[in-house]
Design a protein around this motif. Structure first.
Motif, PDB file in Angstrom:
ATOM      1  N   ALA A  40       0.829  -1.200   0.000  1.00  0.00           N
ATOM      2  CA  ALA A  40       0.000   0.000   0.000  1.00  0.00           C
ATOM      3  C   ALA A  40       0.862   1.248   0.000  1.00  0.00           C
ATOM      4  O   ALA A  40       0.588   2.222  -0.722  1.00  0.00           O
ATOM      5  CB  ALA A  40      -0.929  -0.001   1.210  1.00  0.00           C
ATOM      6  N   GLY A  41       1.909   1.229   0.835  1.00  0.00           N
ATOM      7  CA  GLY A  41       2.832   2.368   0.845  1.00  0.00           C
ATOM      8  C   GLY A  41       3.523   2.550  -0.477  1.00  0.00           C
ATOM      9  O   GLY A  41       3.713   3.681  -0.947  1.00  0.00           O
ATOM     10  N   LEU A  42       3.867   1.448  -1.107  1.00  0.00           N
ATOM     11  CA  LEU A  42       4.493   1.513  -2.428  1.00  0.00           C
ATOM     12  C   LEU A  42       3.529   2.087  -3.457  1.00  0.00           C
ATOM     13  O   LEU A  42       3.905   2.934  -4.277  1.00  0.00           O
ATOM     14  CB  LEU A  42       4.939   0.105  -2.833  1.00  0.00           C
ATOM     15  N   GLY A  43       2.272   1.644  -3.394  1.00  0.00           N
ATOM     16  CA  GLY A  43       1.279   2.165  -4.327  1.00  0.00           C
ATOM     17  C   GLY A  43       0.974   3.635  -4.105  1.00  0.00           C
ATOM     18  O   GLY A  43       0.664   4.355  -5.059  1.00  0.00           O
ATOM     19  N   ALA A  44       1.090   4.095  -2.847  1.00  0.00           N
ATOM     20  CA  ALA A  44       0.834   5.501  -2.558  1.00  0.00           C
ATOM     21  C   ALA A  44       1.890   6.408  -3.163  1.00  0.00           C
ATOM     22  O   ALA A  44       1.603   7.522  -3.599  1.00  0.00           O
ATOM     23  CB  ALA A  44       0.762   5.715  -1.046  1.00  0.00           C
ATOM     24  N   LEU A  45       3.136   5.921  -3.211  1.00  0.00           N
ATOM     25  CA  LEU A  45       4.240   6.742  -3.705  1.00  0.00           C
ATOM     26  C   LEU A  45       4.410   6.666  -5.213  1.00  0.00           C
ATOM     27  O   LEU A  45       4.738   7.659  -5.854  1.00  0.00           O
ATOM     28  CB  LEU A  45       5.549   6.331  -3.018  1.00  0.00           C
TER      29      LEU A  45
ATOM     30  N   ILE B 265       1.109   1.364  11.001  1.00  0.00           N
ATOM     31  CA  ILE B 265       1.220   2.729  11.526  1.00  0.00           C
ATOM     32  C   ILE B 265       2.196   3.552  10.696  1.00  0.00           C
ATOM     33  O   ILE B 265       1.949   4.722  10.363  1.00  0.00           O
ATOM     34  CB  ILE B 265       1.675   2.704  13.003  1.00  0.00           C
ATOM     35  N   THR B 266       3.325   2.936  10.327  1.00  0.00           N
ATOM     36  CA  THR B 266       4.341   3.648   9.549  1.00  0.00           C
ATOM     37  C   THR B 266       3.852   3.979   8.151  1.00  0.00           C
ATOM     38  O   THR B 266       3.991   5.104   7.664  1.00  0.00           O
ATOM     39  CB  THR B 266       5.632   2.812   9.462  1.00  0.00           C
ATOM     40  N   VAL B 267       3.244   2.987   7.497  1.00  0.00           N
ATOM     41  CA  VAL B 267       2.783   3.193   6.122  1.00  0.00           C
ATOM     42  C   VAL B 267       1.619   4.172   6.069  1.00  0.00           C
ATOM     43  O   VAL B 267       1.443   4.889   5.076  1.00  0.00           O
ATOM     44  CB  VAL B 267       2.388   1.838   5.497  1.00  0.00           C
TER      45      VAL B 267
ATOM     46  N   LEU C 256       9.307   6.195   4.009  1.00  0.00           N
ATOM     47  CA  LEU C 256       8.824   5.263   5.003  1.00  0.00           C
ATOM     48  C   LEU C 256       9.378   5.563   6.387  1.00  0.00           C
ATOM     49  O   LEU C 256       8.658   5.455   7.394  1.00  0.00           O
ATOM     50  CB  LEU C 256       9.196   3.825   4.589  1.00  0.00           C
ATOM     51  N   PHE C 257      10.630   5.905   6.447  1.00  0.00           N
ATOM     52  CA  PHE C 257      11.289   6.146   7.738  1.00  0.00           C
ATOM     53  C   PHE C 257      11.346   7.626   8.116  1.00  0.00           C
ATOM     54  O   PHE C 257      11.984   7.973   9.108  1.00  0.00           O
ATOM     55  CB  PHE C 257      12.702   5.535   7.728  1.00  0.00           C
ATOM     56  N   ALA C 258      10.718   8.457   7.307  1.00  0.00           N
ATOM     57  CA  ALA C 258      10.666   9.873   7.672  1.00  0.00           C
ATOM     58  C   ALA C 258       9.788  10.057   8.905  1.00  0.00           C
ATOM     59  O   ALA C 258       8.829   9.309   9.126  1.00  0.00           O
ATOM     60  CB  ALA C 258      10.125  10.703   6.498  1.00  0.00           C
TER      61      ALA C 258
END
Length: 411
Positions: free
Chosen positions: A295-300, A381-383, A407-409
């Motif tokens: 999901a995080g990958l798709g968001a970016l 939580i991170t994503v 991701l780690f920001a």
């Protein structure tokens, strides 16, 4: 909450209504289940030849005949019906009966059958393997007559040893290491969980990627916020993936039990029933981790094509158990097997392999599940920080390093 439920409903309906999903989820397992039942019923179960030595032979449509040139057969075994194995005075009479269809096979027993150990079987149809697979009946009859009608001694000669296996393991640990399925079942479970977790997580990436590319995401964000959107998609697609997992695990476990009626190796292989519980739990936790990363990958990523460049890096932990599959199956209690089955990102596949291969102490799958739950929570939580409107609507070029940086920001 209402908007999240609406997203869940939409994702479930859109995915489940696809013909390809229905065929893969229900069609293929159903076909496998039907074929296995048909084969099992056609094969008549697991009756071994030895079982025929203790139960009467049922009369078939057409009996068999024999010509005893040396008058060697004095008596028929008690479990062979005289109406099914008929004696003829000479070969000509027997052949006439065979040609007229009165008998299905004709056995020619020579005078020196004991010395030569050979006899002839004549069949009306050509068969390169056997004549109806019933020569055992004549062999059993000859053996009994060689021993002057002593059927008990003949049975002992036919089956000289009765092995009574005694295992020091508990029933759940009692899996024969010599059974080929002791390797291939865990191997199949390894590949199954790899593909089902990866496939379900990939649905998340494809869903977000397509909606961004088609600009549907802009419409969705007008009526819902990014948190509701990611939560709905995560739960909705998770339910779809869980449905597939339950269907395949249930059908697979049923097929193993059914095949035990026809295959001795399947009948002797004991797959612990709790593997169904662990399989469902580990799928949920594994999906939560990898679907969130997708999901995080798709968001970016601006589109699915560019997102696929990064997918390999995300699933490396899921691939690791495949490299150690031989160790996980053949030496499931080794240090390396325990390590990769307890590490959260490799546990969904590795621990399931170990559970299928051996009896794992209860605290290990429980510990792995707890660690996966914590990891999944931290990843979600991170994503979720990446699911901001400005991120979802961004059309900037995607680079692999961009994902980890975002991701780690801190925020």
């Amino acid at each position: 909450m209402k908007k999240t439920f609406l997203v869940i409903k939409t994702e479930v309906i859109n995915t489940v209504s696809r013909p390809s999903f229905l065929i893969i989820t229900f069609g293929l397992p159903l076909i496998a289940f039907i074929l296995m039942n048909v084969f099992t019923n056609a094969s008549g179960g697991t009756e071994a030849i030895g079982d025929f030595f203790t139960s009467p032979v049922q009369i078939q449509d057409i009996p068999q005949g024999y010509v005893d040139e040396g008058n060697f057969i004095k008596t028929l075994p008690s479990n062979i019906d005289p109406d099914y194995l008929v004696a003829f005075p000479d070969e000509k009479t027997g052949r006439d009966a065979l040609e007229s269809g009165e008998i299905s096979n004709l056995y020619l027993i020579p005078e020196d059958v004991v010395d030569s150990g050979e006899y002839t079987v004549i069949s009306p149809n050509f068969s390169p393997v056997s004549s109806n697979g019933e020569e055992w009946m004549m062999e059993w009859t000859l053996l009994v007559n060689m021993l002057n009608g002593d059927e008990q001694l003949a049975s002992q000669i036919e089956n000289p040893m009765m092995v009574n296996p005694v295992s020091l393991a508990t029933p759940d640990e009692d899996v024969s290491e010599y059974n080929p399925l002791s390797y291939w079942i865990p191997y199949g479970i390894t590949m199954f969980f790899y593909f089902v977790i990866l496939g379900s997580a990939s649905m998340m990436l494809n869903s977000i990627g397509k909606e961004k590319q088609n600009r549907v995401i802009e419409v969705l964000l007008l009526s819902t916020n990014p948190t509701q959107l990611i939560s709905g998609k995560l739960i909705g697609l998770g339910l779809v993936g869980l449905l597939q997992t339950v269907v395949y695990i249930g059908i697979g476990y049923s097929l193993l039990k059914i095949s035990g009626r026809s295959f001795e190796m399947a009948a002797n292989f004991n797959l612990p029933p709790e593997i169904i519980f662990w399989g469902i739990l580990y799928f949920i936790l594994g999906y939560a981790m990898y679907a969130s990363l997708m999901a995080g990958l798709g968001a970016l990523a601006p589109n699915t094509r560019e997102a696929s460049q990064m997918t390999f890096y995300l699933i490396i932990p899921l691939i690791v158990p495949l490299f150690f599959i031989a160790t996980l199956i053949n030496d499931p209690n080794s240090t390396i097997s325990m390590a990769i089955s307890l590490f959260p990102l490799t546990a969904p596949v590795a621990m399931m392999t170990r559970i299928a291969a051996t009896a794992v102490p209860w605290w290990q799958p429980v510990t792995a599940a707890v660690l996966m739950l914590i990891t999944a929570y931290l990843i979600v939580i991170t994503v979720s920080k990446l699911f901001r409107a400005q991120t979802l609507l961004s059309g900037s070029d995607f680079k692999p390093a961009m994902f980890f940086k975002a991701l780690f920001a801190k925020s």
